[in-house]
Design a protein around this motif. Structure first.
Motif, PDB file in Angstrom:
ATOM      1  N   LEU A   1       0.899  -1.203  -0.134  1.00 14.10           N
ATOM      2  CA  LEU A   1       0.081  -0.031   0.083  1.00 14.10           C
ATOM      3  C   LEU A   1       0.906   1.212   0.132  1.00 14.10           C
ATOM      4  O   LEU A   1       1.586   1.354   0.777  1.00 14.10           O
ATOM      5  CB  LEU A   1      -0.765  -0.022   1.237  1.00 14.10           C
ATOM      6  N   LEU A   2       0.782   2.089  -1.108  1.00 17.41           N
ATOM      7  CA  LEU A   2       1.792   3.302  -1.096  1.00 17.41           C
ATOM      8  C   LEU A   2       0.761   4.593  -0.825  1.00 17.41           C
ATOM      9  O   LEU A   2      -0.149   4.499  -1.571  1.00 17.41           O
ATOM     10  CB  LEU A   2       2.374   3.354  -2.437  1.00 17.41           C
ATOM     11  N   ARG A   3       1.129   5.505  -0.041  1.00 15.11           N
ATOM     12  CA  ARG A   3       0.590   6.802  -0.075  1.00 15.11           C
ATOM     13  C   ARG A   3       1.467   7.543  -1.045  1.00 15.11           C
ATOM     14  O   ARG A   3       2.584   7.650  -0.853  1.00 15.11           O
ATOM     15  CB  ARG A   3       0.756   7.019   1.304  1.00 15.11           C
ATOM     16  N   THR A   4       0.652   8.329  -1.793  1.00 16.15           N
ATOM     17  CA  THR A   4       1.330   9.101  -2.673  1.00 16.15           C
ATOM     18  C   THR A   4       0.693  10.527  -3.166  1.00 16.15           C
ATOM     19  O   THR A   4      -0.473  10.529  -2.806  1.00 16.15           O
ATOM     20  CB  THR A   4       1.485   8.308  -3.948  1.00 16.15           C
ATOM     21  N   ASP A   5       1.726  11.539  -3.375  1.00 13.32           N
ATOM     22  CA  ASP A   5       1.185  12.769  -3.678  1.00 13.32           C
ATOM     23  C   ASP A   5       0.955  12.937  -4.996  1.00 13.32           C
ATOM     24  O   ASP A   5       0.369  13.708  -5.688  1.00 13.32           O
ATOM     25  CB  ASP A   5       2.179  13.813  -3.422  1.00 13.32           C
ATOM     26  N   ASP A   6       1.399  11.874  -5.823  1.00 17.23           N
ATOM     27  CA  ASP A   6       1.402  12.143  -7.261  1.00 17.23           C
ATOM     28  C   ASP A   6       0.889  10.513  -7.824  1.00 17.23           C
ATOM     29  O   ASP A   6       1.863   9.872  -8.259  1.00 17.23           O
ATOM     30  CB  ASP A   6       2.565  12.508  -7.891  1.00 17.23           C
ATOM     31  N   SER A   7      -0.282  10.185  -7.731  1.00 19.37           N
ATOM     32  CA  SER A   7      -0.513   8.849  -8.128  1.00 19.37           C
ATOM     33  C   SER A   7      -0.215   8.564  -9.364  1.00 19.37           C
ATOM     34  O   SER A   7       0.116   7.485  -9.892  1.00 19.37           O
ATOM     35  CB  SER A   7      -1.920   8.729  -7.614  1.00 19.37           C
ATOM     36  N   ASP A   8      -0.271   9.574 -10.460  1.00 21.31           N
ATOM     37  CA  ASP A   8      -0.060   9.360 -11.762  1.00 21.31           C
ATOM     38  C   ASP A   8       1.315   8.890 -11.954  1.00 21.31           C
ATOM     39  O   ASP A   8       1.717   7.774 -12.867  1.00 21.31           O
ATOM     40  CB  ASP A   8      -0.308  10.444 -12.645  1.00 21.31           C
ATOM     41  N   ALA A   9       2.546   9.547 -11.492  1.00 22.83           N
ATOM     42  CA  ALA A   9       3.838   9.308 -11.646  1.00 22.83           C
ATOM     43  C   ALA A   9       4.154   8.159 -10.871  1.00 22.83           C
ATOM     44  O   ALA A   9       4.860   7.123 -11.329  1.00 22.83           O
ATOM     45  CB  ALA A   9       4.661  10.473 -10.877  1.00 22.83           C
ATOM     46  N   THR A  10       3.530   7.781  -9.828  1.00 25.92           N
ATOM     47  CA  THR A  10       3.775   6.450  -9.364  1.00 25.92           C
ATOM     48  C   THR A  10       3.164   5.355 -10.102  1.00 25.92           C
ATOM     49  O   THR A  10       4.073   4.274 -10.021  1.00 25.92           O
ATOM     50  CB  THR A  10       2.886   6.369  -7.866  1.00 25.92           C
ATOM     51  N   VAL A  11       2.246   5.346 -10.630  1.00 24.57           N
ATOM     52  CA  VAL A  11       1.476   4.212 -11.382  1.00 24.57           C
ATOM     53  C   VAL A  11       2.351   4.152 -12.820  1.00 24.57           C
ATOM     54  O   VAL A  11       2.807   2.922 -12.809  1.00 24.57           O
ATOM     55  CB  VAL A  11       0.018   4.413 -11.735  1.00 24.57           C
ATOM     56  N   ILE A  12       3.109   5.265 -13.346  1.00 21.92           N
ATOM     57  CA  ILE A  12       3.711   5.131 -14.621  1.00 21.92           C
ATOM     58  C   ILE A  12       4.889   4.309 -14.361  1.00 21.92           C
ATOM     59  O   ILE A  12       5.411   3.363 -14.795  1.00 21.92           O
ATOM     60  CB  ILE A  12       3.977   6.347 -14.954  1.00 21.92           C
ATOM     61  N   GLU A  13       5.625   4.579 -13.130  1.00 24.83           N
ATOM     62  CA  GLU A  13       6.848   3.994 -12.485  1.00 24.83           C
ATOM     63  C   GLU A  13       6.649   2.594 -12.351  1.00 24.83           C
ATOM     64  O   GLU A  13       7.384   1.640 -12.846  1.00 24.83           O
ATOM     65  CB  GLU A  13       7.426   4.693 -11.499  1.00 24.83           C
ATOM     66  N   LEU A  14       5.579   2.074 -11.551  1.00 21.64           N
ATOM     67  CA  LEU A  14       5.137   0.920 -11.209  1.00 21.64           C
ATOM     68  C   LEU A  14       4.896  -0.025 -12.654  1.00 21.64           C
ATOM     69  O   LEU A  14       5.414  -1.134 -12.620  1.00 21.64           O
ATOM     70  CB  LEU A  14       3.975   0.683 -10.542  1.00 21.64           C
ATOM     71  N   ALA A  15       4.323   0.675 -13.658  1.00 19.29           N
ATOM     72  CA  ALA A  15       4.001   0.116 -14.839  1.00 19.29           C
ATOM     73  C   ALA A  15       5.367  -0.099 -15.668  1.00 19.29           C
ATOM     74  O   ALA A  15       5.314  -1.202 -16.011  1.00 19.29           O
ATOM     75  CB  ALA A  15       3.243   1.269 -15.711  1.00 19.29           C
TER      76      ALA A  15
END
Lengths: 322, 241
Positions: free
Chosen positions: A274-288
């Motif tokens: 479970l990640l808490r993030t201020d910028d979910s877009d950037a987090t998701v792109i990196e995870l992808a």
């Protein structure tokens, strides 16, 4: 919007004066003596308009009850001021414009519900008819029973009836649903909203987030004697911002997750991160990019997240030296 | 203030324990003290003397027990709840004293009735009337003392302190046994206790004359002292909420 305006009009009809219902200006209240003092209320500025329903939200020991005791004139602030319906708290209380349900009030023995409510009503200049306050608080069914023979939930409602009996403009409720079960709680808030709809001002304290979110127009978050947030539930969630990104670890490594873009907290629950993030877009792109997207889910922050990030648990250092 | 007085009287009258012990005890003690052991050569004098002593004792106990009620009201948060009603604090105190006084009356009346009906004490009508009124009004200093304890102390401590005061007053003040039976040093202390002067209101009446100016002066002094104590205690209890 229209509803809000209608409510304002009915308030104007009901009350004699204008101006806010409650004003705290830099109120400070310190307990203890000499070296070991606790600033229970540490500089509160707060204005509550007439007709508003406001929740004071905070952990146990955050200063909610002290703030309420200042509001009702049971305590005096060391510095700063408190105004109630345009006058000093004691005057407003004496004029019968305030009703309150205190946190540690227990029923007095050997009187019936009706006798108690009739007595309280008799001390106010223009009280509600007794059957009406009994009905509004939902205690009519056991009005002729002695208070010391009632259950905890029933007693809590009686105490609400006590607060309403004088038909006050402002009702102050300190932790009104503590020790109530779910059903009794729902019934209680139903009664409270019915009273607020008449154009009255309601200020209640609670440490239940959902209660504050569901029943108040506005939430004031108190922590260590200070106001740390003030607004609607949505506004407070937004102010803290952020969202959750979660995905299945599928046996993958957990180290380095906190270094992903935007992430400021990581929690591992079983096989899920479970990640808490201020910028979910950037987090998701990196995870992808890393190929770690199994069962990936993005959800907005909850009020609980906001509350936790705004407040800190009570510690020993709470007894600050002044 | 009237509804508050009515409410408090109601609560007291529904208190079975108080009704039995507060009213029953003095009567029982009176009947025991006057009918056991023969009473000697002045039996009828002793019956009248003890009737006043026991009525005073009962009144004193009832007056002070109001304080126990005040202390438990405080611990329930009821005093605080009263403070956020429009009822002024001074009215709360006075109202409590008046409602307490009303419950003092039955204690006095039952002992006097027992004296008249069971022990055959004979007095003039004016004496019965004056006796009742003087004992009733004279209990006020003890009401103040009891209320003062109640505002200041926890319910348990109030109970203990009240019983200690009550027993001390009853014995040293000569309510159970006449002061004339005591050694002279204890007798001279006894004459300055509020309890002795309180009962003296009654003994003067049964003796057919007005109580002395000294009795009124000593009682007034105690009333001032205990009254001030009650007010100071109330302010203190209000401050620490």
């Amino acid at each position: 919007m229209v509803q809000a305006r209608l409510r304002t009009v009915s308030v104007m009809e009901k009350t004699t004066g204008n101006g806010p219902a409650v004003v705290f200006t830099g109120a400070v209240k310190t307990f203890g003596r000499a070296e070991r003092t606790v600033r229970a209320v540490d500089g509160i500025d707060l204005t509550v308009e007439r007709g508003e329903t406001v929740a004071l939200l905070g952990r146990n020991g955050a200063g909610k009850s002290t703030a309420i005791s200042l509001l009702l004139g049971l305590n005096e602030p060391d510095s700063g001021g408190v105004q109630l319906l345009g006058s000093a708290p004691e005057q407003a209380v004496r004029a019968g414009r305030v009703g309150a349900m205190l946190q540690d009030g227990r029923p007095i023995p050997r009187v019936t519900v009706r006798e108690l409510i009739a007595f309280v009503a008799s001390t106010y200049p223009s009280p509600m008819p007794v059957p009406e306050s009994l009905a509004l608080a939902g205690v009519s069914a056991y009005a002729d029973r002695r208070i010391d023979k009632l259950s905890g939930g029933q007693i809590q409602r009686v105490r609400f009836a006590v607060a309403l009996a004088g038909n006050p403009e402002l009702v102050v409720l300190d932790e009104p649903t503590a020790a109530l079960d779910v059903e009794a709680r729902r019934a209680f808030w139903g009664s409270m909203r019915a009273y607020a709809r008449r154009g009255n001002t309601v200020l209640f304290s609670t440490h239940y987030l959902e209660e504050a979110d569901e029943n108040a127009d506005r939430i004031v978050v108190i922590d260590h004697g200070r106001i740390v947030a003030d607004g609607s539930g949505d506004l407070i969630k937004e102010s803290v911002g952020g969202s959750h990104v979660s995905f299945d670890l599928a046996g993958g490594p957990t180290q380095g997750l906190e270094l992903l873009p935007g992430v400021n907290a990581v929690e591992i629950r079983g096989d899920r991160a479970l990640l808490r993030t201020d910028d979910s877009d950037a987090t998701v792109i990196e995870l992808a990019r890393l190929g770690r997207v199994r069962n990936l889910r993005v959800s907005p922050a909850t009020l609980e997240d906001a509350f936790l990030s705004l407040t800190s648990p009570a510690t020993d250092s709470e007894s600050e030296t002044v | 203030m009237l509804p508050y007085i009515v409410l408090e009287i109601r609560r007291t009258l529904r208190d079975g324990v108080f009704m039995i012990f507060g009213i029953g005890m003095p009567v029982l003690m009176y009947l025991l003290f006057t009918n056991l052991g023969g009473g000697g050569d002045d039996a009828s004098g002793w019956k009248a003397f003890s009737m006043v002593g026991m009525a005073a004792y009962g009144a004193l106990g009832a007056a002070m027990s109001i304080g126990t009620g005040v202390a438990s009201d405080k611990s329930l948060g009821w005093l605080q709840q009263l403070r956020i009603t429009p009822l002024a604090p001074s009215r709360v105190v006075v109202g409590r004293a008046i409602s307490g006084s009303v419950t003092v009356l039955p204690t006095i009346l039952t002992v006097l009735l027992a004296g008249a009906l069971v022990n055959g004490v004979r007095l003039e009508v004016w004496q019965w009337t004056a006796l009742t009124l003087l004992l009733w009004i004279g209990a006020l200093p003890f009401t103040m003392l009891g209320i003062g304890n109640g505002y200041r102390l926890t319910p348990q401590a109030t109970g203990v302190v009240n019983v200690a005061c009550l027993m001390g007053f009853a014995i040293v003040g000569g309510l159970w046994f006449p002061l004339s039976e005591y050694p002279s040093w204890l007798r001279s202390i006894g004459t300055y206790t509020p309890a002795h002067r309180f009962a003296d209101l009654g003994w003067a009446t049964t003796g057919g004359h007005a109580p002395s100016a000294g009795t009124f002066a000593v009682l007034a002094g105690w009333l001032l002292l205990f009254g001030a104590y009650a007010v100071v205690s109330y302010r203190r209890s209000a401050r620490t909420v």
